[in-house]
Design an enzyme around this catalytic site. Structure first.
Site, PDB file in Angstrom:
ATOM      1  CG  ASP A  40      -0.208  -0.433   2.470  1.00 32.73           C
ATOM      2  OD1 ASP A  40       0.981  -0.091   2.609  1.00 32.73           O
ATOM      3  OD2 ASP A  40      -0.826  -1.101   3.304  1.00 32.73           O
TER       4      ASP A  40
ATOM      5  CG  ASP B 145       1.509   4.247   4.478  1.00 34.87           C
ATOM      6  OD1 ASP B 145       0.302   4.016   4.284  1.00 34.87           O
ATOM      7  OD2 ASP B 145       2.271   3.464   5.057  1.00 34.87           O
TER       8      ASP B 145
ATOM      9  CG  ASP C 130      10.612   1.057  12.122  1.00 30.05           C
ATOM     10  OD1 ASP C 130      10.714   1.694  11.054  1.00 30.05           O
ATOM     11  OD2 ASP C 130       9.870   0.058  12.246  1.00 30.05           O
TER      12      ASP C 130
HETATM   13  P1  ATP Z   1       4.817  -3.327   5.490  1.00 31.58           P
HETATM   14  O1  ATP Z   1       3.733  -2.390   5.049  1.00 31.58           O
HETATM   15  O2  ATP Z   1       5.556  -4.007   4.416  1.00 31.58           O
HETATM   16  O3  ATP Z   1       4.369  -4.237   6.551  1.00 31.58           O
HETATM   17  P2  ATP Z   1       5.915  -0.934   6.597  1.00 31.58           P
HETATM   18  O4  ATP Z   1       7.311  -0.556   7.004  1.00 31.58           O
HETATM   19  O5  ATP Z   1       5.266  -0.099   5.551  1.00 31.58           O
HETATM   20  O6  ATP Z   1       5.975  -2.444   6.191  1.00 31.58           O
HETATM   21  P3  ATP Z   1       3.767  -0.118   8.248  1.00 31.58           P
HETATM   22  O7  ATP Z   1       3.245  -0.733   9.504  1.00 31.58           O
HETATM   23  O8  ATP Z   1       2.896   0.035   7.067  1.00 31.58           O
HETATM   24  O9  ATP Z   1       5.047  -0.960   7.888  1.00 31.58           O
HETATM   25  O10 ATP Z   1       4.371   1.292   8.680  1.00 31.58           O
HETATM   26  C1  ATP Z   1       4.616   2.353   7.786  1.00 31.58           C
HETATM   27  C2  ATP Z   1       5.812   3.173   8.250  1.00 31.58           C
HETATM   28  O11 ATP Z   1       5.599   3.678   9.564  1.00 31.58           O
HETATM   29  C3  ATP Z   1       7.114   2.381   8.352  1.00 31.58           C
HETATM   30  O12 ATP Z   1       7.787   2.293   7.134  1.00 31.58           O
HETATM   31  C4  ATP Z   1       7.879   3.183   9.378  1.00 31.58           C
HETATM   32  O13 ATP Z   1       8.449   4.328   8.789  1.00 31.58           O
HETATM   33  C5  ATP Z   1       6.802   3.632  10.332  1.00 31.58           C
HETATM   34  N1  ATP Z   1       6.607   2.659  11.435  1.00 31.58           N
HETATM   35  C6  ATP Z   1       5.783   1.606  11.471  1.00 31.58           C
HETATM   36  N2  ATP Z   1       5.870   0.947  12.635  1.00 31.58           N
HETATM   37  C7  ATP Z   1       6.770   1.619  13.367  1.00 31.58           C
HETATM   38  C8  ATP Z   1       7.299   1.455  14.684  1.00 31.58           C
HETATM   39  N3  ATP Z   1       6.897   0.445  15.453  1.00 31.58           N
HETATM   40  N4  ATP Z   1       8.202   2.358  15.112  1.00 31.58           N
HETATM   41  C9  ATP Z   1       8.599   3.396  14.335  1.00 31.58           C
HETATM   42  N5  ATP Z   1       8.163   3.587  13.094  1.00 31.58           N
HETATM   43  C10 ATP Z   1       7.251   2.729  12.608  1.00 31.58           C
HETATM   44 MG    MG Z   2       3.161  -0.277   4.876  1.00 33.56          MG
END
Ligand code: ATP
Ligand code: MG
Length: 451
Positions: free
Chosen positions: A72, A74, A152
């Site tokens: 997705d 963001d 993170d």
């Molecule tokens: P995926 O969507 O593939 O699971 P993602 O990194 O996009 O991985 P999301 O949960 O969609 O994970 O989070 C979007 C963004 O928000 C991450 O790329 C990161 O920058 C931030 N993020 C998410 N979880 C955390 C966390 N626990 N601590 C700090 N930043 C976070």
């Molecule tokens: Mg994501």
């Protein structure tokens, strides 16, 4: 030079102080604007036309740079949620603690988040964290550099501007990705204390992207693993589900064990993995899941958790039968006990728990291969999942292959072939059936199994 040194030291201590990001041109990173979904581009462009800063951020930028298809998109902006909402007719604010805006463009939903700021200068002011240092609130708006600092990993803090096709990179994320390193922003121990789920994210993202976890981020995991106990069960369930359906479940589980993280997650996972038959069964199930993800097929969370916990059920079931409990009631007791133990850590939703139980409850019924019973079993709503589960049990060596072969032939056979396959009724079975027929007239049901 002294100023440079001081700012470097300060920059290390508090990554948000690094105010000057690298602006990386398309020639250096290779991400083209037409790789971004139309809805996402439209959202960013509209916000920019209204005078706001807006970027694609997080997993989508990271995945595209790594050559993967993002799940997705963001968007991060300096517009407040209310201002975002005013830019889009089809949008709504969601969330109470930290508001985000869902913008709908065609069939797409784009998540738009306002830059988040610092909770405090040192990241652990009173009232914001619990006694272990876990962040309880994270809901202050901030600048883009602050927003980058609270993400993170460096590869997750990249901001892509489709207008200029540049990436704003505060923490050397592009270089880390090129060097296949997953590096934490800031001090890893502090960041794990703030949010222990980051340990699981490290393992999942490293497996998904083929990165190695930077030693500084990897080292503390073993000693801090128990902080996972402190994570709300619903969050842990979501993260486990993401991990298991990432398409790299085998790699994730293997790495979780290497990092010493498995026992905090599913309290019984290590017990299961120490039984050779259990381990074989779980690994076969995870391999099958990874294959399905690769083929773009849907994954059933109920099926997955049913496999992870099956050998626990078997052990409890045997124990109860050994104490003289009749088989079916013993199975239902064992199922409830196993799910109850998990519930303390992992909030398995009610619907998924229902699916899990249906799959388990079908297993002993597959032994019934005489009379009308097999026809009744075929009619069960969860038959296909239960049958797939049986195939795995046979493949792992837990049950005789002849039973799964029988069911495969029965499932795909013609009416005549099916009738010819039925086994003669077992003496005990016939008696039971006669007894049950009297009150209900229905020979095909086992109490408590069918919905
Ligand atoms: P995926 O969507 O593939 O699971 P993602 O990194 O996009 O991985 P999301 O949960 O969609 O994970 O989070 C979007 C963004 O928000 C991450 O790329 C990161 O920058 C931030 N993020 C998410 N979880 C955390 C966390 N626990 N601590 C700090 N930043 C976070
Ligand atoms: Mg994501």
């Amino acid at each position: 030079m002294i100023r440079k040194f001081i700012s470097r030291v300060l920059g290390r201590k508090n990554p948000a102080n690094r105010a000057e990001p690298a602006i990386i041109a398309v020639g250096q990173h290779g991400l083209k604007r037409d790789e971004i979904s139309r809805g996402c581009r439209h959202t960013v462009e509209s916000l920019q036309e209204s005078g706001y800063q807006a970027y694609i951020v997080g997993g989508a930028v990271r995945d595209l740079l790594a050559g993967l298809t993002p799940k997705d998109f963001d968007v991060a902006t300096n517009a407040t949620p209310e201002q975002v909402r005013q830019c889009f007719r089809r949008s709504r604010i969601i969330g109470r603690r930290f508001q985000i805006v869902h913008v709908n463009v065609g069939s797409e939903t784009i998540e738009v988040t306002t830059f988040r700021g610092h909770h405090s200068d040192n990241g652990s002011s009173k009232g914001q964290t619990d006694e272990q240092g876990r962040l309880l609130r994270d809901n202050v708006f901030g600048s883009q550099s602050e927003d980058a600092a609270r993400r993170d990993f460096t590869v997750n803090a990249l901001y892509y501007d489709p207008a200029s096709e540049t990436i704003v990179d505060y923490h050397h994320g592009v270089a880390d990705l090129q060097q296949k390193t997953l590096r934490m922003i800031g001090d890893p121990k502090t960041r794990y204390r703030e949010d222990p789920v980051r340990m699981l994210r490290a393992v999942r993202l490293a497996a998904k992207l083929g990165l190695s976890i930077d030693p500084a981020a990897r080292r503390p995991i073993r000693e801090m693993a128990e902080l996972i106990d402190n994570v709300p069960p619903s969050r842990l369930f979501d993260e486990m589900l993401k991990l298991l359906t990432s398409g790299h479940a085998v790699r994730c589980i293997t790495q979780l064990r290497e990092e010493g993280l498995h026992n905090g997650l599913l309290p019984l996972l290590d017990v299961i993995l120490e039984q050779p038959l259990g381990e074989r069964f779980v690994m076969l199930a995870l391999e099958a899941t990874d294959r399905r993800v690769a083929e773009g097929k849907p994954i059933s969370p109920g099926f997955l958790f049913a496999t992870l916990l099956w050998h626990e059920v078997l052990a409890k079931w045997d124990l109860l039968k050994g104490k003289g409990e009749p088989p079916m009631p013993a199975l239902f007791l064992a199922m409830d006990e196993v799910l109850h133990v998990q519930a303390g850590k992992l909030a398995i939703t009610r619907r998924i728990a229902g699916d899990i139980k249906d799959i388990w409850a079908l297993q002993p019924r597959f032994e019934q291969r005489s009379g009308k019973r097999p026809y009744g079993i075929l009619q069960q709503p969860r038959f296909k999942a239960g049958y797939d589960f049986l195939l795995l049990r046979a493949e792992s060596g837990e049950v005789d292959e002849a039973m799964s072969v029988w069911w495969t032939e029965f499932l795909y056979g013609s009416d005549e072939a099916r009738a010819a396959m039925l086994l003669p009724p077992q003496p005990g079975e016939a008696r039971k059936r006669r007894r049950r027929r009297r009150p209900s007239g229905d020979a095909g049901q086992t109490p408590g199994v069918a919905e």
